[in-house]
Design a protein around this motif. Structure first.
Motif, mmCIF file in Angstrom:
data_model
loop_
_atom_site.group_PDB
_atom_site.id
_atom_site.type_symbol
_atom_site.label_atom_id
_atom_site.label_comp_id
_atom_site.label_asym_id
_atom_site.label_seq_id
_atom_site.Cartn_x
_atom_site.Cartn_y
_atom_site.Cartn_z
ATOM 1 N N GLN A 57 0.807 -1.218 0.000
ATOM 2 C CA GLN A 57 0.000 0.000 0.000
ATOM 3 C C GLN A 57 0.841 1.270 0.000
ATOM 4 O O GLN A 57 0.346 2.347 -0.335
ATOM 5 N N GLN A 58 2.119 1.153 0.368
ATOM 6 C CA GLN A 58 3.001 2.322 0.377
ATOM 7 C C GLN A 58 3.617 2.602 -0.988
ATOM 8 O O GLN A 58 4.020 3.723 -1.260
ATOM 9 N N VAL A 59 3.710 1.582 -1.845
ATOM 10 C CA VAL A 59 4.395 1.773 -3.133
ATOM 11 C C VAL A 59 3.457 1.649 -4.341
ATOM 12 O O VAL A 59 3.857 1.960 -5.456
ATOM 13 N N THR A 64 16.182 -2.603 -8.856
ATOM 14 C CA THR A 64 15.649 -3.167 -7.618
ATOM 15 C C THR A 64 14.695 -4.298 -7.958
ATOM 16 O O THR A 64 14.040 -4.271 -9.010
ATOM 17 N N ALA A 65 14.643 -5.298 -7.090
ATOM 18 C CA ALA A 65 13.816 -6.479 -7.347
ATOM 19 C C ALA A 65 12.340 -6.132 -7.398
ATOM 20 O O ALA A 65 11.566 -6.777 -8.108
ATOM 21 N N ALA A 66 11.930 -5.109 -6.645
ATOM 22 C CA ALA A 66 10.537 -4.676 -6.618
ATOM 23 C C ALA A 66 10.442 -3.424 -5.766
ATOM 24 O O ALA A 66 11.225 -3.243 -4.830
ATOM 25 N N LEU A 67 9.493 -2.559 -6.069
ATOM 26 C CA LEU A 67 9.261 -1.410 -5.216
ATOM 27 C C LEU A 67 8.760 -1.905 -3.859
ATOM 28 O O LEU A 67 7.895 -2.762 -3.774
ATOM 29 N N ASN A 91 9.416 1.725 7.865
ATOM 30 C CA ASN A 91 9.721 1.882 6.448
ATOM 31 C C ASN A 91 8.795 2.867 5.752
ATOM 32 O O ASN A 91 9.184 3.512 4.770
ATOM 33 N N THR A 92 7.575 2.993 6.248
ATOM 34 C CA THR A 92 6.670 4.015 5.717
ATOM 35 C C THR A 92 7.246 5.399 5.968
ATOM 36 O O THR A 92 7.213 6.274 5.099
ATOM 37 N N GLY A 147 9.936 11.827 0.128
ATOM 38 C CA GLY A 147 8.872 12.253 -0.765
ATOM 39 C C GLY A 147 8.469 11.205 -1.787
ATOM 40 O O GLY A 147 7.972 11.554 -2.871
ATOM 41 N N PHE A 148 8.636 9.934 -1.467
ATOM 42 C CA PHE A 148 8.274 8.869 -2.413
ATOM 43 C C PHE A 148 6.771 8.871 -2.662
ATOM 44 O O PHE A 148 5.975 8.959 -1.733
ATOM 45 N N GLN A 149 6.398 8.741 -3.922
ATOM 46 C CA GLN A 149 4.992 8.688 -4.307
ATOM 47 C C GLN A 149 4.650 7.312 -4.881
ATOM 48 O O GLN A 149 5.367 6.802 -5.737
ATOM 49 N N PRO A 150 3.564 6.690 -4.411
ATOM 50 C CA PRO A 150 3.157 5.379 -4.951
ATOM 51 C C PRO A 150 2.947 5.448 -6.460
ATOM 52 O O PRO A 150 2.559 6.501 -6.998
ATOM 53 N N VAL A 151 3.213 4.346 -7.139
ATOM 54 C CA VAL A 151 3.058 4.322 -8.598
ATOM 55 C C VAL A 151 2.019 3.289 -8.993
ATOM 56 O O VAL A 151 1.592 2.469 -8.207
#
Length: 326
Positions: free
Chosen positions: A104-106, A160-163, A314-315, A322-326
């Motif tokens: 839900q964070q990414v 990266t293996a995955a977000l 980690n959240t 400022g990471f935004q989910p994609v």
């Protein structure tokens, strides 16, 4: 006689209706058929390797037949979704890394709540990670990479293996500590990303030691540093991140087993005990040490509490950059 039969049937129907959805009566002879262990990443990565080692040991110690199934895609959500939708009977389980918690964070439209929609069964191990670089580049240390990346940021990209994967979170931490904003490209698991690093299509990658070390030792990629406070016994010649020029980069990954929401408590207890027994056996045999994994044995309740704290930590890391989910 007819009325008595009708009364019994009606009573059973009412009793069944009173049971919470998904809470079927547990089978006393569980398991009596193969268990499907879903790995939400491509074959060959660190999660896949550990899952297969555990499946093999469950067969040896408990006689369980465990079939590992790779269902990669969507940062692990394809495999996770398959387990969420399965019957909560203990025959379809998820084996993943901390990646699972970050859906839900990414992702803007995550298909599930990684805690509320699953049953926490067992956390099984944790391990430091390794930063590797394409061997086609001349840099030998993190300090040299950072110096060049500040001059030519467009020249440097992370795989990266995955977000949301531990390697992704470690990469976010790398950028923050180094004062950089290098591009991060997600792949469908470790193996395809690592292949691109070896080919020079992508320059850097951070992932668990067990997944990256073989190619680092073989010279296909260059091992720059481990993300732990001290060097790994598996690769004593590879420095820590602090020794290589980036103090503070101390990140670990961990692995766990989940089931669909609503699993009967006795099946969860049975699985937790069987998995813990197998993990202890693997540790005693030295097989986990060879993979760079520290064994973990917890109760389901301890695993759930750990997961909530890890998710919160980690959240906050993602929000800080400022990471935004994609």
């Amino acid at each position: 006689m007819l009325r008595r039969r009708e009364f019994v049937v009606s009573s059973l129907a009412l009793l069944g209706g009173a049971l919470p959805a998904g809470h079927a009566f547990a089978q006393k002879d569980y398991p009596n058929r193969p268990i499907r262990l879903v790995v939400p990443f491509a074959a060959g990565g660190g999660v896949d390797v550990f899952a297969r080692v555990l499946a093999e040991k469950l067969k040896e110690t408990k006689g369980y037949t465990v079939v590992v199934e790779n269902r990669g895609g969507a940062n692990g959500a394809v495999g996770g979704g398959a387990v969420k939708q399965a019957d909560p009977d203990g025959y379809t389980l998820l084996f993943s890394a901390a990646t699972h918690l970050m859906a839900q964070q990414v992702m803007k439209n995550a298909p599930y709540d990684p805690i509320a929609d699953f049953t926490s069964i067992a956390r099984v191990g944790e391990a430091p990670m390794l930063l590797v670089m394409s061997p086609k580049l001349p840099q030998k240390t993190i300090a040299e990479v950072v110096a060049d990346a500040k001059k030519q940021p467009d020249k440097w990209t992370f795989a990266t293996a995955a977000l949301g994967a531990p390697g992704h979170l470690a990469t976010v931490a790398f950028n923050r500590l180094a004062g950089l904003k290098l591009m991060i490209i997600p792949y469908r698991g470790t193996a395809p990303g690592l292949t691109d690093v070896a080919a020079g299509n992508v320059q850097l990658m951070i992932d668990p030691v067990l997944a990256l070390l073989p190619m680092a030792q073989g010279g296909q990629v260059r091992g720059l540093a481990v993300t732990s406070a001290k060097r790994s016994a598996l690769a004593p010649d590879i420095p820590t991140a602090a020794e290589s020029g980036l103090p503070g980069l101390e990140q670990a990954t961990w692995y766990g087993v989940w089931g669909p929401k609503g699993m009967p408590a006795d099946i969860v207890t049975t699985l937790n005990a069987a998995i813990n027994e197998s993990i202890k056996a693997l540790a005693q045999e030295g097989r986990l040490a060879k993979l760079g994994i520290e064994p973990v044995t917890e109760t389901p309740a301890q695993f759930l509490e750990f997961s909530k704290k890890d998710l919160a930590r980690n959240t906050e890391l993602l929000k800080s950059v400022g990471f935004q989910p994609v």
